[in-house]
Design an enzyme around this catalytic site. Structure first.
Site, PDB file in Angstrom:
ATOM      1  N   ARG A   1     -12.689   1.247   7.412  1.00 34.27           N
ATOM      2  CA  ARG A   1     -11.549   2.006   7.955  1.00 34.27           C
ATOM      3  C   ARG A   1     -11.648   3.473   7.551  1.00 34.27           C
ATOM      4  O   ARG A   1     -11.321   4.371   8.315  1.00 34.27           O
ATOM      5  CB  ARG A   1     -10.229   1.454   7.383  1.00 34.27           C
ATOM      6  CG  ARG A   1      -9.763   0.140   7.944  1.00 34.27           C
ATOM      7  CD  ARG A   1      -8.474  -0.304   7.260  1.00 34.27           C
ATOM      8  NE  ARG A   1      -8.734  -1.012   6.020  1.00 34.27           N
ATOM      9  CZ  ARG A   1      -8.195  -0.713   4.852  1.00 34.27           C
ATOM     10  NH1 ARG A   1      -7.355   0.306   4.733  1.00 34.27           N
ATOM     11  NH2 ARG A   1      -8.474  -1.431   3.776  1.00 34.27           N
TER      12      ARG A   1
ATOM     13  N   HIS B   1     -14.086  -8.146  -2.504  1.00 33.22           N
ATOM     14  CA  HIS B   1     -13.212  -9.124  -1.840  1.00 33.22           C
ATOM     15  C   HIS B   1     -14.016 -10.040  -0.903  1.00 33.22           C
ATOM     16  O   HIS B   1     -13.998 -11.239  -1.068  1.00 33.22           O
ATOM     17  CB  HIS B   1     -12.044  -8.469  -1.079  1.00 33.22           C
ATOM     18  CG  HIS B   1     -11.180  -7.591  -1.928  1.00 33.22           C
ATOM     19  ND1 HIS B   1     -10.546  -8.071  -3.049  1.00 33.22           N
ATOM     20  CD2 HIS B   1     -10.871  -6.265  -1.845  1.00 33.22           C
ATOM     21  CE1 HIS B   1      -9.865  -7.067  -3.619  1.00 33.22           C
ATOM     22  NE2 HIS B   1     -10.052  -5.968  -2.914  1.00 33.22           N
TER      23      HIS B   1
ATOM     24  N   ASP C   1      -9.069  -5.284 -10.459  1.00 36.32           N
ATOM     25  CA  ASP C   1      -8.621  -4.536  -9.284  1.00 36.32           C
ATOM     26  C   ASP C   1      -7.283  -3.820  -9.480  1.00 36.32           C
ATOM     27  O   ASP C   1      -7.241  -2.738 -10.032  1.00 36.32           O
ATOM     28  CB  ASP C   1      -8.599  -5.503  -8.076  1.00 36.32           C
ATOM     29  CG  ASP C   1      -8.345  -4.805  -6.751  1.00 36.32           C
ATOM     30  OD1 ASP C   1      -8.216  -3.572  -6.742  1.00 36.32           O
ATOM     31  OD2 ASP C   1      -8.269  -5.487  -5.712  1.00 36.32           O
TER      32      ASP C   1
ATOM     33  N   ARG D   1       0.820  -1.201   0.000  1.00 42.24           N
ATOM     34  CA  ARG D   1       0.000   0.000   0.000  1.00 42.24           C
ATOM     35  C   ARG D   1       0.867   1.269   0.000  1.00 42.24           C
ATOM     36  O   ARG D   1       0.509   2.264  -0.608  1.00 42.24           O
ATOM     37  CB  ARG D   1      -0.933  -0.006   1.227  1.00 42.24           C
ATOM     38  CG  ARG D   1      -2.039   1.016   1.114  1.00 42.24           C
ATOM     39  CD  ARG D   1      -3.001   0.934   2.277  1.00 42.24           C
ATOM     40  NE  ARG D   1      -2.389   1.427   3.518  1.00 42.24           N
ATOM     41  CZ  ARG D   1      -3.082   1.915   4.546  1.00 42.24           C
ATOM     42  NH1 ARG D   1      -4.403   1.949   4.489  1.00 42.24           N
ATOM     43  NH2 ARG D   1      -2.488   2.338   5.629  1.00 42.24           N
TER      44      ARG D   1
ATOM     45  N   GLU E   1     -11.061  -7.398   3.419  1.00 39.67           N
ATOM     46  CA  GLU E   1      -9.981  -7.940   2.586  1.00 39.67           C
ATOM     47  C   GLU E   1      -8.842  -8.428   3.475  1.00 39.67           C
ATOM     48  O   GLU E   1      -8.111  -9.350   3.121  1.00 39.67           O
ATOM     49  CB  GLU E   1      -9.478  -6.849   1.616  1.00 39.67           C
ATOM     50  CG  GLU E   1      -8.355  -7.295   0.690  1.00 39.67           C
ATOM     51  CD  GLU E   1      -7.903  -6.214  -0.285  1.00 39.67           C
ATOM     52  OE1 GLU E   1      -8.380  -5.067  -0.157  1.00 39.67           O
ATOM     53  OE2 GLU E   1      -7.092  -6.516  -1.172  1.00 39.67           O
TER      54      GLU E   1
HETATM   55 ZN    ZN Z   1      -9.814  -2.269  -4.731  1.00 41.09          ZN
END
Ligand code: ZN
Length: 445
Positions: free
Chosen positions: A206, A267, A318, A82, A233
């Site tokens: 989140r 997901h 994705d 990320r 996820e």
């Molecule tokens: Zn995504």
């Protein structure tokens, strides 16, 4: 008024492959499907191979394409990936985003994709400064899809928090509108067009505080628009949600009116039995992204159980580590085989339906995804004479598309009756590899 007839050497008609089918198209819709047409009618456009309904890529982050081949290597987790992804997001401008998305959507057209669901949250300039047009980035994506010749559902995404109410930091500042009311005001300025649907998304539990979930859900409800959400996820999201709210992310979404037949959980990986019942029982869809989920070491979601409980399945590429909906479809089945050590969880026809009709429905294009009168004239043809598909197949059916073909076998893609890909070449973007290379190069730090 424009009308045209296509002659399909073989056509997937939802239950079986029919040889010799004439398809009449007028003003972007299919007006007649005529089986038993042994020879092409005079003036018909001939599509050799196996023609399928257009494929729907129900979950896309176009800019992740810039990371292909760089983040697949090395160790780490979703969370270290990320950080790299955020750094790329930070370099996007409306112009560079447009160039990259145009090339990525052209790559999708070459892979047989006729509609994309773009889960879009890079709304503002770095640091959160507003552009003169507050939707400059979303409009860049809409223009990119238009120029690449495919439909887009812009899933305008609320991303307001770095985690359960904490304010966004660093890279995330440009994702945030401040609060859900400001998100709704900006999203409401986006207009639907012939090739465009506007939907909503909640980035995750989140990123949207619990007391603002209802604002996003209501916005989608009022417009009868699709609503997507990344859901469970990662186990860390579940643990944090349990600690802060005392319930799972799915329970939190249910509590705040987010679940329902126009909602799709993306997901849906780490779920409890009760979560699965809540999702399936409410008719909430599930978008599986198997090539990304395996790349990011997410785990394997309970797609069989979700479907059995009533959740329609769709598929998305994705992060675009791969753009190949045939691979996504077979990976869903093959993942399940690895997990259970048994085979045959879905028929090839069911997998193809997830990649076409059910994917389109998840994006608000219920009138696409089937070769039938009244449907949008969106279809794609795979060659039956490539190294992957050649040979006397014992049974020409959905199995050929799902278990033999790859995106490289797509020879034609037609959207709204317009021939976007012909003989494997894009009609609107002359050199797609070059466009991709230039756009990715422009984003390298
Ligand atoms: Zn995504």
């Amino acid at each position: 008024m424009t009308s045209k007839t296509y002659w399909l050497e073989h056509a997937w008609l939802g239950t079986h492959v029919e040889p010799g089918v004439a398809l009449d198209v007028r003003d972007g819709r299919i007006t007649a499907v005529r089986p038993d047409t042994d020879a092409p009618p005079p003036g018909a456009e001939i599509l050799r191979g196996l023609t399928l309904p257009g494929l729907a890529n129900a979950h896309s982050h176009a800019f992740h394409r810039a990371l292909r081949g760089t983040v697949q290597v090395g160790s780490g987790t979703f969370w270290t990936w990320r950080e790299v992804m955020y750094a790329t997001a930070d370099r996007l401008t409306p112009d560079t985003y447009h160039a990259l998305a145009r090339a990525v959507y052209a790559e999708m057209a070459l892979a047989g994709v006729t509609a994309v669901g773009e889960f879009h949250y890079v709304h503002h300039a770095p640091g959160g400064t507003r552009y003169a047009d507050p939707n400059a980035m979303g409009e860049a994506l809409i223009a990119a899809a238009d120029e690449a010749g495919i439909r887009i559902t812009l899933l305008d995404t609320a991303y307001l928090s770095s985690g359960f109410g904490r304010p966004p930091t660093g890279h995330q500042l440009r994702f945030s509108d401040g609060d859900a009311g400001a998100w709704a005001a900006r999203s409401s300025l986006l207009k639907e067009r012939d090739h465009v649907r506007i939907g909503a998304a909640i980035h995750s539990v989140r990123a949207v505080p619990a007391d603002q979930l209802e604002t996003v859900a209501r916005w989608a409800e009022e417009r009868r628009a699709p609503l997507h959400v990344h859901l469970s996820e990662q186990t860390a999201e579940n643990e944090a949600c349990l600690e802060i709210h005392g319930c799972t992310p799915t329970q939190l979404l249910a509590l705040h009116g987010v679940l329902g037949p126009r909602t799709t959980g993306v997901h849906n990986t780490h779920l409890t039995a009760e979560d699965i019942s809540l999702i399936g029982g409410s008719g909430t869809g599930t978008c599986m992204c198997p090539t990304t989920e395996r790349d990011l070491a997410d785990g394997i979601g309970p797609a069989v159980a979700l479907q059995n409980e009533g959740s329609p399945l769709s598929l998305g590429s994705d992060s675009h580590a791969v753009i190949d909906l045939f691979e996504e479809a077979r990976a869903m089945e093959l993942n399940e085989r690895l997990r259970t050590r048994t085979r045959g969880h879905w028929t090839a026809a069911a997998l193809l339906r997830a990649a076409s009709a059910d994917g389109h429905a998840a994006l608000g294009w219920a009138e696409a995804g089937a070769l039938e009168p009244g449907a949008l004239a969106d279809f794609t043809t795979i060659a039956l004479d490539s190294v992957r598909t050649a040979g006397p197949l014992p049974r020409l059916g959905a199995e050929t598309a799902v278990f033999a073909a790859s995106a490289a076998d797509v020879s034609h893609t037609v959207v709204a009756g317009r021939h976007v890909v012909r003989d494997g070449a894009h009609s609107l973007v002359p050199d797609v590899p070059r466009a991709l290379a230039d756009a990715v190069e422009a984003l390298r730090g």
